[in-house]
Design a protein around this motif. Structure first.
Motif, PDB file in Angstrom:
ATOM      1  N   SER A  78       0.779  -1.244  -0.015  1.00  0.00           N
ATOM      2  CA  SER A  78      -0.091  -0.123  -0.026  1.00  0.00           C
ATOM      3  C   SER A  78       0.858   1.389  -0.116  1.00  0.00           C
TER       4      SER A  78
ATOM      5  N   GLY B 109      -0.368   7.005  -1.652  1.00  0.00           N
ATOM      6  CA  GLY B 109      -1.138   6.492  -2.942  1.00  0.00           C
ATOM      7  C   GLY B 109      -0.701   6.986  -4.360  1.00  0.00           C
TER       8      GLY B 109
ATOM      9  N   VAL C 279      -6.652   5.942  -1.686  1.00  0.00           N
ATOM     10  CA  VAL C 279      -6.132   5.265  -0.738  1.00  0.00           C
ATOM     11  C   VAL C 279      -6.495   5.913   0.509  1.00  0.00           C
TER      12      VAL C 279
END
Length: 404
Positions: free
Chosen positions: A118, A222, A368
Motif C-alpha cells: 500500500s 497512494g 487510498v
C-alpha cells in the motif's frame, strides 16, 4: 526529516477494536522501538513482531493483522519474497514497506507498490537517527492509522450497502463493484460505480472558459500509483502544456518517481532543477526535501527550488507550487489533487480558484487516503470530484478545450 507527512487524527473509531499491526524487522532494537511507538497509540495494537519474512508469513493467519510494517532486507526471507506470500494468505492485508533512503531500496519500494504493497516509510540511515526522529515516528504512526482505518471502512460499508439494497434500494444506487482493500483500490475501481460521496454533495464551480496552459498536480499516500494511472490516461493531451507535480516523497524516491511517470506518460519527465525553463509536453516533479515553485522570467516560466521550512509538515509541499502557478497562469491553470493524507493543497486550490482557474479532485472511493482530496473537495472550489479512472480522460478533454 523534512519530508514527513502531516500529523493527522485518523485512527480507530471510538468503540471499535484497535487496528491490529504486525512489525517485521531483523534488527531487535528497531523492532522493539517500532512496537513501543505503535502500541503507545490507543487506536493501535501490535499483534505480532518478527525478525524475518518467513516467521511473519507463517504467523499472518493466526495473528490476523490489519497492517504489516515490513522491512526489505532480512535474513532467511526478505520483505519482497514475503510480500506476495502474505497477501496470498490475507487478501485485504495492508503492507507498508520500510526501507532506508538508498537508490536500490527506493527501486525495491516502487516494485513493492506494483506487487500490492500500500505504501512505504523511508527509514533514517542509523539506529540512533531512527530513535531520535520525531518525523519518522509521526509518519509511521499516521500511515498505519490512516491505511488501517481506510481498509476497515471499505470492508464495513459493503454489508451495509447490501442490506440497504435488499430493503428496497434500487440497483442503480448501489455500487457496481467492491473495493477489496485500500492497497489495491486504485486498480480495482476501474469498473466500479459512483464514488462513496456523490459529487452533488459538494459545491461545484464551472470550468474556466479559457483553455489551460499548465497542469499542476498534488498527491501523497497512494500517489505514485495514481499518478502513473492518470498520466497514462491523459496521453497526448499534455503535448501542448507543461506538467508540474508535487508528490510527498523524500530525496532519491522523487527521481525514481519521475522516471516511472515518464514511462507511463511516454513523455520527458524529471525532477525539477532550479532554473529549468518549462517546456510543453514535459513533466517536472518536485525533488524531495525542496519546495518547487514557478517564477516568470521575461517570456519564460522557470522552476525555482527553495529550502524554506516545511509547509503543512511537508517538504516538498503542494500549496507553494499551486500558489505560484496561479500567480503566473491565472484562469489558464488546471489543478489536480489526488489521494493523500492531510490537507496540503487545499489552500492552493482556493488560490487557483480565486485566480479563475479550475480544479479536479479524486473521489473518496478510489483514494487510498481521502485527506488531501477530501479537503480540496470541501473547499467548494472544485469543478469536478471524480473516481480515478475518470480523471485522466476528463483532464485530456479539458486540456483540449472540449469539456466544460
Amino acid at each position: 526529516m523534512a519530508f514527513a507527512q502531516q500529523n493527522i487524527t485518523t485512527g480507530a473509531n471510538p468503540g471499535t477494536d484497535p487496528i491490529r499491526v504486525m512489525v517485521v524487522d531483523d534488527a531487535v532494537v528497531i523492532r522493539g522501538l517500532l512496537t513501543r511507538w505503535l502500541d503507545s497509540d490507543p487506536g493501535l495494537t501490535v499483534v505480532g513482531s518478527h525478525r524475518n519474512g518467513k516467521l511473519a508469513v507463517d504467523d499472518v493467519e493466526k495473528s490476523n493483522p490489519d497492517v504489516v510494517v515490513l522491512d526489505i532486507e532480512m535474513p532467511e526471507m526478505d520483505g519482497m519474497t514475503a510480500l506476495p506470500l502474505m497477501l496470498a494468505k490475507k487478501r485485504d492485508l495492508i503492507v507498508i514497506m520500510a526501507s532506508t533512503l538508498t537508490r536500490r531500496n527506493a527501486e525495491i519500494s516502487f516494485k513493492a507498490l506494483s506487487l500490492g504493497a500500500s505504501d512505504y516509510v523511508p527509514k533514517p540511515e542509523s539506529t540512533s537517527e531512527i530513535t531520535t526522529s520525531v518525523d519518522f515516528r509521526r509518519e509511521l504512526v499516521d500511515k498505519v492509522k490512516a491505511l488501517g482505518t481506510r481498509a476497515r471502512r471499505i470492508r464495513g460499508p459493503v454489508r451495509t450497502m447490501r442490506a440497504e439494497t435488499n430493503a428496497g434500494r434500487t440497483a442503480s444506487q448501489a455500487p457496481a463493484g467492491r473495493l477489496d482493500s485500500a492497497r489495491d483500490s486504485f486498480r480495482r475501481t476501474a469498473g466500479a460505480a459512483a464514488p462513496a460521496v456523490a459529487k452533488s454533495s459538494f459545491t461545484i464551480r464551472p470550468y474556466a472558459a479559457v483553455r489551460p496552459r499548465i497542469l499542476a498536480i498534488g498527491s501523497s499516500t497512494g500517489g505514485p500509483q495514481a499518478l502513473q494511472h492518470v498520466m497514462k490516461d491523459i496521453g497526448t493531451a499534455i503535448n501542448d502544456v507543461p506538467v508540474v507535480i508535487t508528490q510527498h516523497m523524500p530525496p532519491t524516491f522523487t527521481a525514481i518517481l519521475a522516471e516511472h511517470i515518464g514511462k507511463a506518460a511516454m513523455r520527458p519527465a524529471k525532477e525539477g532543477e532550479d532554473g529549468d525553463i518549462l517546456q510543453p509536453g514535459h513533466i517536472y516533479v518536485a525533488p524531495g526535501g525542496k519546495h518547487m515553485i514557478l517564477e516568470k522570467d521575461g517570456g519564460a516560466v522557470k522552476v525555482r527550488l527553495t529550502n524554506g521550512e516545511p509547509v503543512n509538515f511537508c517538504k516538498p509541499a503542494v500549496d507553494p507550487l499551486f500558489d505560484s502557478v496561479a500567480k503566473i497562469y491565472g484562469s489558464a491553470t488546471l489543478g489536480l489533487i489526488l489521494t493523500g493524507m492531510g490537507h496540503d493543497g487545499a489552500q492552493g486550490v482556493k488560490t487557483i480558484s480565486a485566480g479563475g482557474g479550475s480544479i479536479i479532485t479524486q473521489d473518496e472511493a478510489t483514494s487510498v487516503v481521502w485527506g488531501m482530496p477530501g479537503a480540496a473537495a470541501n473547499t467548494g472550489q472544485c469543478s469536478d470530484v471524480l473516481p480515478l479512472q475518470e480523471i485522466g480522460p476528463k483532464v485530456a478533454r479539458v486540456l483540449k478545450g472540449t469539456a466544460r
